[in-house]
Enzyme design. Structure first.
Site, mmCIF file in Angstrom:
data_model
loop_
_atom_site.group_PDB
_atom_site.id
_atom_site.type_symbol
_atom_site.label_atom_id
_atom_site.label_comp_id
_atom_site.label_asym_id
_atom_site.label_seq_id
_atom_site.Cartn_x
_atom_site.Cartn_y
_atom_site.Cartn_z
ATOM 1 N N ASP A 95 25.479 21.096 18.107
ATOM 2 C CA ASP A 95 24.403 21.769 17.382
ATOM 3 C C ASP A 95 24.528 23.288 17.317
ATOM 4 O OD1 ASP A 95 23.869 22.542 19.985
ATOM 5 O OD2 ASP A 95 21.982 21.438 20.148
ATOM 6 N N GLU A 117 29.017 14.158 19.262
ATOM 7 C CA GLU A 117 27.636 14.276 19.750
ATOM 8 C C GLU A 117 26.666 14.328 18.560
ATOM 9 O OE1 GLU A 117 26.168 16.524 23.613
ATOM 10 O OE2 GLU A 117 25.456 17.617 21.848
ATOM 11 N N GLU A 131 19.217 25.096 16.769
ATOM 12 C CA GLU A 131 20.104 23.966 17.051
ATOM 13 C C GLU A 131 19.714 22.685 16.303
ATOM 14 O OE1 GLU A 131 20.625 26.839 20.432
ATOM 15 O OE2 GLU A 131 18.898 25.999 19.362
ATOM 16 N N HIS A 208 17.038 29.574 29.071
ATOM 17 C CA HIS A 208 17.510 30.585 28.129
ATOM 18 C C HIS A 208 17.155 30.277 26.680
ATOM 19 C CE1 HIS A 208 20.592 27.448 27.950
ATOM 20 N NE2 HIS A 208 20.780 27.839 26.693
ATOM 21 N N ARG A 210 15.788 29.975 22.989
ATOM 22 C CA ARG A 210 15.047 30.946 22.183
ATOM 23 C C ARG A 210 13.563 30.628 22.140
ATOM 24 N NH1 ARG A 210 19.906 30.516 19.365
ATOM 25 N NH2 ARG A 210 20.967 32.498 18.939
ATOM 26 N N HIS A 241 21.133 33.861 32.375
ATOM 27 C CA HIS A 241 21.812 34.018 31.090
ATOM 28 C C HIS A 241 21.946 35.500 30.751
ATOM 29 C CE1 HIS A 241 22.512 33.503 26.732
ATOM 30 N NE2 HIS A 241 22.883 32.274 27.035
#
Length: 374
Positions: A95, A117, A131, A208, A210, A241
């Site tokens: 993604d 995937e 994603e 981490h 968004r 991160h």
């Protein structure tokens, strides 16, 4: 059959590494590796660990890069690589923006696309962002879909994908995890070398995404601090991160707290070792929902939804949400109720047996044969 694998981030690299190595060993396949370096340093660590040498490196990473910048640079770079290599199949993973842009470049060049995937969905195009749409758009461009689970296959069928183009393979991350977990490794540097993993209950944290930046992250970090303060035998390890907003929030809320260790991001091998020695995982990562259960580690997912519901159904993962009290309460339950903890720790991982790469190559060969080798 010339197969070009393309990836650019550390998670992609980990999940694609065992497949690329299997492609390289296969006498019937000419394997080409192209990396975009959407993540530079973390990507290079994985390449070194698995002994992979890219044939093409777009090296696109720039400071403060936006999604649009990544997309345009991958498109531009991939156009040149595809023209030079003329692959029969381009494999992309999952993604990421690299995956979507590479698939789009392949489509523009009328090259076949294989999506590793495939079929994971939250059905919310803004969570995870970007994603969810990267994965869906890649799926629309793909000719072959390698779905980790039957649920992923069902998602694709509902969207009109031809059943004959879908193979249920398991997830290649289990291939990678089992390979790396089998290698000896000991922590050499503080603070990890100084933690008593035998007498302390270590909670590994990653956060981490968004959609968690801002208020959600404040709630999550507050819950982690509450857990550490309540349980004196808990040590928290958080490889922070590199996103400046994540680091600022972590330093502000968790910095200086007793038994909470904020450390630099770890390379994959020490990170696998950390997971294997942990008591519990708290994360908003997708990959860790798949990996940790193979190590017998319960996972609390600090998100509102997950594109990996199989883990929840199997009992290896709990969706803890993003509210401070709820997260701390669920964690406290596992820290105080051994039976509840053991039920999660002993549940069977639904994401595979370490043979996903073999199944993907079998599907590639079957497709190639059906096309008459052209």
């Amino acid at each position: 059959m010339k197969v070009m694998s393309v990836f650019g981030t550390r998670p992609e690299a980990v999940k694609m590494a065992p497949l690329v190595k299997a492609l390289e060993r296969d006498k019937d396949i000419q394997s080409v590796l192209c990396v975009t370096a959407q993540h530079r340093e973390m990507l290079d660590q994985v390449l070194e660990l698995f002994g992979l040498a890219p044939d093409h490196d777009l090296d696109i990473m720039q400071p403060n890069q936006t999604i649009g910048m990544i997309t345009s640079r991958v498109l531009d770079g991939m156009e040149k690589v595809i023209k030079a290599e003329a692959p029969d199949m381009i494999l992309v993973h999952g993604d990421t923006t690299t995956s979507f842009a590479a698939a789009l470049a392949g489509y523009y060049s009328m090259c076949r696309i294989g999506h590793v995937e495939a079929g994971l969905r939250t059905f919310d195009k803004y969570s995870p962002y970007p994603e969810e749409m990267n994965r869906m758009l890649t799926g629309r461009l793909a000719d072959l879909h390698f779905a980790p689970t039957e649920r992923n296959r069902a998602n694709l069928l509902r969207e009109g994908v031809a059943d004959s183009s879908i193979s249920v393979t398991g997830n290649t991350v289990i291939d990678a995890l089992l390979e790396v977990a089998g290698k000896p490794y000991e922590f050499a540097e503080a603070p990890l070398s100084g933690i008593d993993f035998e007498s302390k209950r270590v909670i590994t944290v990653t956060c981490h995404r968004r959609e968690n930046l801002g208020a959600n992250m404040g709630e999550i970090f507050g819950a982690i601090r509450d857990i550490a303060e309540r349980f004196g035998d808990v040590e928290v390890v958080y490889p922070v991160h590199m996103n400046p907003m994540v680091r600022a929030a972590a330093d502000s809320i968790l910095g200086g707290a007793e038994r909470i260790h904020l450390i630099a991001p770890l390379a994959y091998q020490p990170f696998v070792r950390l997971m294997s020695k942990s008591f519990l995982i708290i994360t908003d990562s997708g990959g860790m929902q798949e990996e940790a259960p193979s190590l017998g580690k319960p996972v609390l997912v600090v998100r509102k939804e997950t594109e990996r519901p199989e883990a929840i159904e199997a009992g290896t993962v709990k969706l803890a949400g993003v509210r401070r009290g709820e997260i701390a309460g669920i964690a406290a339950g596992l820290l105080t109720d051994r039976a509840a903890y053991d039920r999660m720790a002993r549940a069977v991982n639904p994401y595979g047996d370490g043979q996903a790469s073999v199944r993907i190559i079998e599907a590639l060969k079957a497709f190639w044969a059906a096309q008459g080798g052209s």
